[in-house]
Design a protein around this motif. Sequence first.
Motif, PDB file in Angstrom:
ATOM      1  N   PRO A  88     -14.939  48.680  53.655  1.00 53.93           N
ATOM      2  CA  PRO A  88     -16.236  48.726  52.970  1.00 53.93           C
ATOM      3  C   PRO A  88     -16.942  47.375  52.910  1.00 53.93           C
ATOM      4  CG  PRO A  88     -14.444  48.796  51.369  1.00 53.93           C
ATOM      5  CD  PRO A  88     -13.811  48.899  52.724  1.00 53.93           C
ATOM      6  N   HIS A  89     -16.244  46.303  53.235  1.00 50.23           N
ATOM      7  CA  HIS A  89     -16.831  44.963  53.178  1.00 50.23           C
ATOM      8  C   HIS A  89     -16.804  44.353  54.579  1.00 50.23           C
ATOM      9  CE1 HIS A  89     -16.469  45.350  48.854  1.00 50.23           C
ATOM     10  NE2 HIS A  89     -15.187  45.600  49.000  1.00 50.23           N
ATOM     11  N   ARG A  90     -17.964  43.925  55.036  1.00 49.51           N
ATOM     12  CA  ARG A  90     -18.082  43.307  56.357  1.00 49.51           C
ATOM     13  C   ARG A  90     -18.284  41.809  56.142  1.00 49.51           C
ATOM     14  NH1 ARG A  90     -16.574  44.884  61.475  1.00 49.51           N
ATOM     15  NH2 ARG A  90     -18.141  44.387  63.053  1.00 49.51           N
ATOM     16  N   VAL A  91     -17.184  41.080  56.077  1.00 50.96           N
ATOM     17  CA  VAL A  91     -17.228  39.659  55.747  1.00 50.96           C
ATOM     18  C   VAL A  91     -16.431  38.878  56.791  1.00 50.96           C
ATOM     19  CG1 VAL A  91     -17.584  39.956  53.261  1.00 50.96           C
ATOM     20  CG2 VAL A  91     -15.249  39.984  54.193  1.00 50.96           C
ATOM     21  N   GLU A  92     -16.506  37.562  56.664  1.00 49.81           N
ATOM     22  CA  GLU A  92     -15.812  36.688  57.601  1.00 49.81           C
ATOM     23  C   GLU A  92     -14.308  36.961  57.577  1.00 49.81           C
ATOM     24  OE1 GLU A  92     -15.417  31.876  58.403  1.00 49.81           O
ATOM     25  OE2 GLU A  92     -17.285  32.718  57.614  1.00 49.81           O
ATOM     26  N   LEU A  93     -13.698  36.814  58.753  1.00 52.05           N
ATOM     27  CA  LEU A  93     -12.266  37.039  58.920  1.00 52.05           C
ATOM     28  C   LEU A  93     -11.596  35.720  59.266  1.00 52.05           C
ATOM     29  CD1 LEU A  93      -9.675  38.762  59.480  1.00 52.05           C
ATOM     30  CD2 LEU A  93     -10.597  39.171  61.778  1.00 52.05           C
ATOM     31  N   GLU A  94     -10.495  35.420  58.568  1.00 52.67           N
ATOM     32  CA  GLU A  94      -9.715  34.222  58.848  1.00 52.67           C
ATOM     33  C   GLU A  94      -8.335  34.628  59.356  1.00 52.67           C
ATOM     34  OE1 GLU A  94     -11.605  31.342  55.346  1.00 52.67           O
ATOM     35  OE2 GLU A  94      -9.504  32.005  55.220  1.00 52.67           O
ATOM     36  N   LEU A  95      -7.975  34.121  60.518  1.00 57.02           N
ATOM     37  CA  LEU A  95      -6.613  34.282  61.030  1.00 57.02           C
ATOM     38  C   LEU A  95      -5.857  32.999  60.757  1.00 57.02           C
ATOM     39  CD1 LEU A  95      -7.127  36.078  64.474  1.00 57.02           C
ATOM     40  CD2 LEU A  95      -6.533  37.089  62.264  1.00 57.02           C
ATOM     41  N   ASN A  96      -4.861  33.073  59.884  1.00 57.99           N
ATOM     42  CA  ASN A  96      -4.055  31.908  59.536  1.00 57.99           C
ATOM     43  C   ASN A  96      -2.822  31.870  60.423  1.00 57.99           C
ATOM     44  OD1 ASN A  96      -5.218  30.501  57.041  1.00 57.99           O
ATOM     45  ND2 ASN A  96      -5.393  32.686  56.526  1.00 57.99           N
ATOM     46  N   LEU A  97      -2.644  30.759  61.107  1.00 59.92           N
ATOM     47  CA  LEU A  97      -1.635  30.651  62.160  1.00 59.92           C
ATOM     48  C   LEU A  97      -0.797  29.394  61.974  1.00 59.92           C
ATOM     49  CD1 LEU A  97      -4.312  31.345  64.862  1.00 59.92           C
ATOM     50  CD2 LEU A  97      -2.479  32.942  64.329  1.00 59.92           C
ATOM     51  N   PRO A  98       0.437  29.390  62.469  1.00 56.39           N
ATOM     52  CA  PRO A  98       1.215  28.146  62.429  1.00 56.39           C
ATOM     53  C   PRO A  98       0.531  27.054  63.244  1.00 56.39           C
ATOM     54  CG  PRO A  98       2.608  30.035  62.978  1.00 56.39           C
ATOM     55  CD  PRO A  98       1.190  30.510  63.072  1.00 56.39           C
ATOM     56  N   SER A  99       0.788  25.805  62.891  1.00 61.58           N
ATOM     57  CA  SER A  99       0.258  24.715  63.708  1.00 61.58           C
ATOM     58  C   SER A  99       0.896  24.792  65.099  1.00 61.58           C
ATOM     59  CB  SER A  99       0.545  23.363  63.054  1.00 61.58           C
ATOM     60  OG  SER A  99       1.937  23.181  62.884  1.00 61.58           O
ATOM     61  N   ASP A 100       0.117  24.468  66.114  1.00 60.49           N
ATOM     62  CA  ASP A 100       0.583  24.543  67.509  1.00 60.49           C
ATOM     63  C   ASP A 100       1.088  25.941  67.863  1.00 60.49           C
ATOM     64  OD1 ASP A 100       0.030  21.786  67.856  1.00 60.49           O
ATOM     65  OD2 ASP A 100       1.969  21.267  66.990  1.00 60.49           O
ATOM     66  N   TRP A 101       0.431  26.963  67.327  1.00 61.91           N
ATOM     67  CA  TRP A 101       0.900  28.328  67.525  1.00 61.91           C
ATOM     68  C   TRP A 101       0.877  28.772  68.978  1.00 61.91           C
ATOM     69  CZ3 TRP A 101      -2.500  32.199  69.296  1.00 61.91           C
ATOM     70  CH2 TRP A 101      -3.857  31.835  69.342  1.00 61.91           C
ATOM     71  N   ARG A 102       0.024  28.158  69.776  1.00 58.24           N
ATOM     72  CA  ARG A 102      -0.040  28.549  71.186  1.00 58.24           C
ATOM     73  C   ARG A 102       1.137  28.015  71.999  1.00 58.24           C
ATOM     74  NH1 ARG A 102      -5.716  27.784  70.087  1.00 58.24           N
ATOM     75  NH2 ARG A 102      -6.948  29.631  70.660  1.00 58.24           N
TER      76      ARG A 102
END
Length: 305
Positions: A88-102
Motif C-alpha cells: 500500500p506504500h510506494r516509497v524508497e527501497l533500501e537494500l542493506n548489504l555487507p561491505s564488499d558484498w560483490r
Amino acid sequence: MTDLVIRALDASDAHLFDTLPDPLDAASAHARTTHRPDWKRIALRGDRVVARGAWWGGPHDTSPVNVNWFDVAEGEEEAGAELLRTAPHRVELELNLPSDWRDDPATRAAGETRLRAARAAGYQVLVERFMYRWTPASGLPPRPGRLTCAPEPDDEVFLDALRRIHSATLDAHALRAIAEGGLEQAAREELDFFHWCPSPREWWQVAHAPDGTLAGIHIPAHNPSGPCVGFIGVLPEHRGHGYAADLLAECTHYLVERGADAIAAATDQGNIPMATAFARAGYPVVRERINLVPSQDDARPGQDA
C-alpha cells in the motif's frame, strides 16, 4: 507450484518474518531498528515464507519513510516483486548489504537476486552508499581548529547555506530533489530531515572560516536508532581546503561530549571528497546500501503513492 499468498503481519504472527534465511545478515544491520509489525509483509507458498519486506518510519510517522528490509528466497524473485508491487506504500527501497558484498559469490548472488526482484517491481537504482559506524576504538579524530563552530537559531541561515551547498553537490538525493523542484526543494528536504530527527534543534552548528565568512554547517543528530552524523556541508567557495574533515571531526566530538559511544553515518560512494573525510576521521565502512526509487517517479521518499 503452490499459489502465492501475500499478507501483512501483526503482533500475533510477527515471528513469521524471521523464518526466512538471512544470507546478507540484515538482522545485525537492523539490531537498533524498531519495525512495526503491521508495516511488515510476507509472501507465502503454503506455510513457507518466500519473500519479506519491512517498511519503516519514525515513532511519530503515520506512514512509512522507506522499505529498509527486503529479502527473497532463491528462485522466488517474482514473489518478491509481487510483494513490493502490491504494497500500500510506494516509497524508497533500501537494500542493506555487507561491505564488499560483490567480492563473495554467495552475498553477490543474494544481493543481485533482490536487485532483480526490485527492478521487476518497478524500482530503479538511485545511488549506492557507504554506511559507517564510529566507535571509541577508532579514536577521536583530531580537531584542526581552523573553523569556529557555533549554534545558530535562525532556520533561514541554514536554508541559505543548504541552497549554496547544493548548488554544486555530488549527493544523489539532493540532485533528484533539484531536478524535481530546484535548489529550494533540495534545501527544504534537508531542513525537514533535521527537524524530523529527535535530537535538540540547539545542536545545529554553523562554521566560520578564519576570515569570518561562513564556510559550512554540520548537524550532530540522533535518528530513532541512535547518534548519527546528520549532515556535513561546505560552501562551494570554501572547498579545496579539507574543511569537510574539520566539520566531521567537530561533529564527532560534539556527539561524544553528549554521551555517544557509537555514531552512524553514510555517504554516496561517488562522493569521493566526503568518503575521504570519513576515512581520515576513522569511520570504518560497516555496510553498503543501495537506494532504489519507483521508476515511474510516482512517489517521493516518505510519501504514499
